[in-house]
Design an enzyme around this catalytic site. Structure first.
Site, PDB file in Angstrom:
ATOM      1  N   SER A  98      -3.064   7.338  14.242  1.00  0.00           N
ATOM      2  CA  SER A  98      -3.561   6.524  15.359  1.00  0.00           C
ATOM      3  C   SER A  98      -3.678   5.102  14.821  1.00  0.00           C
ATOM      4  O   SER A  98      -4.482   4.851  13.929  1.00  0.00           O
ATOM      5  CB  SER A  98      -4.927   7.027  15.826  1.00  0.00           C
ATOM      6  N   LYS A 173      -2.791   6.106  22.772  1.00  0.00           N
ATOM      7  CA  LYS A 173      -3.661   6.999  21.991  1.00  0.00           C
ATOM      8  C   LYS A 173      -5.092   6.456  21.919  1.00  0.00           C
ATOM      9  O   LYS A 173      -6.065   7.196  22.076  1.00  0.00           O
ATOM     10  CB  LYS A 173      -3.083   7.185  20.582  1.00  0.00           C
ATOM     11  N   LYS A 242     -12.791   3.711  14.492  1.00  0.00           N
ATOM     12  CA  LYS A 242     -11.563   2.916  14.376  1.00  0.00           C
ATOM     13  C   LYS A 242     -10.809   2.898  15.701  1.00  0.00           C
ATOM     14  O   LYS A 242     -10.388   1.846  16.184  1.00  0.00           O
ATOM     15  CB  LYS A 242     -10.670   3.511  13.284  1.00  0.00           C
TER      16      LYS A 242
END
Ligand code: NAD
Length: 294
Positions: A98, A173, A242
């Site tokens: 990702s 994503k 993140k």
């Protein structure tokens, strides 16, 4: 299969994904920064362990990366003994981590300059669906490259959705995980309110799952990881923080005001700071519990 494949980053996700490729008959070469990890994979599952990313690239037609962050993907590509030092002409790099869309687009240019192609193919579904080859895969890049990598991707996932140019799958994503993180946290807060009122948390989850409040967290995460106090989904809290940073970064870049998303990110980030390193993402519930004094 004709194409030789390599996979860099055989952690929680990369290990079962590389195992799916090996079991499907692909010649797999693996590499990981943890010493001995690649050799362990070769011994327990099969395939070959490479000593460096350059060596792995020289032996592979398609190179998959399943690494924590875009910064690490950059290191693995451009670093000394990195992928670009060994890339074969026409070699394909598929970043399944990702990552940050703009960062991925810059790296794709570097790979193109080195004579290869880089695309992004991040996944959703977690460790259980990585094991069974049932991941949801998002794809960003040229259609012709997708056809080249499709046989390998099909071992790892059941849906492969092209979403646009390289980098766009990383955007998609991050947006998926924004929705997932929001659904998790609002569900935890609802359970806390209910418990303080006197409802049984297991009953709350059952009723949500039979009702319109149902989401992936109510279905797959609350009983298994939160109410059980196991907090062991296999997806790290730092990785979710993140992903939320990536989603909010895209909001900023595109000038999209998203106050709800901003608060969500803030809460997850503060859980990351309060709980410390090495936590599972489901442990974010502990922060809500601390705030509620339970
Ligand atoms: P992980 O930390 O379990 O695995 C990452 C692996 O990369 C580790 O084995 C680590 O040693 C290796 N690594 C780190 N730096 C390296 C380097 N410089 N060179 C070579 N190897 C290096 O992480 P994970 O949970 O497998 O997640 C990987 C990626 O997939 C992340 O981007 C994450 O956000 C994403 N993701 C995770 C899940 C999940 O459920 N765990 C689900 C979907 C997507």
């Amino acid at each position: 299969p004709q194409e030789r494949v390599g996979l860099i980053g055989i952690g929680s996700m990369g290990w079962p994904m590389a195992a799916r490729l090996a079991q499907a008959g692909f010649a797999v070469t693996v590499f990981d920064a943890v010493p001995g990890q690649a050799a362990k994979f070769a011994q327990e599952v099969g395939g070959q362990a490479a000593a460096t990313c350059a060596e792995l690239a020289a032996q592979s037609d398609i190179i998959f990366t399943m690494l924590p962050t875009s910064a690490i993907v950059e290191q693995v590509l451009n670093g000394e003994q990195g992928v670009l030092a060994g890339l074969r002409p026409g070699g394909v790099v598929v970043d399944m981590s990702s990552g940050v869309p703009a960062h991925t687009q810059r790296l794709a240019q570097a790979v193109a300059t080195a004579g290869g192609v880089m695309v992004d193919a991040p996944v959703s579904g977690g460790v259980p669906r990585a094991r069974t080859g049932e991941l949801a895969i998002m794809y960003g890049g040229p259609a012709a490259t997708l056809e080249r990598v499709r046989p390998a991707l099909s071992c790892m996932g059941t849906t492969i959705t092209p979403v646009g140019e390289v980098g766009s799958a990383h955007a998609m994503k991050a947006l998926n995980n924004l929705v997932s993180a929001g659904g998790f946290l609002i569900g935890v807060e609802a359970m806390l309110i209910g418990q303080q009122f006197g409802l049984d948390p297991n009953v709350i989850v059952d009723v949500l799952n039979a009702s319109t409040g149902m989401n992936n967290s109510t279905q797959k995460k609350f009983k298994q990881f939160v109410l059980s106090r196991q907090f062991n989904s296999g997806f790290g809290l730092d990785l979710m923080v993140k992903d939320l940073g990536i989603a909010l970064g895209i909001a900023t870049d595109t000038g999209t005001p998203t106050p709800f998303a901003a608060l969500c990110r803030e809460l997850w980030a503060s859980a990351g700071k309060t709980l410390g390193k090495g936590q599972d993402h489901t442990a974010v519930a502990r922060l809500s519990e601390q705030l509620a004094g339970v």
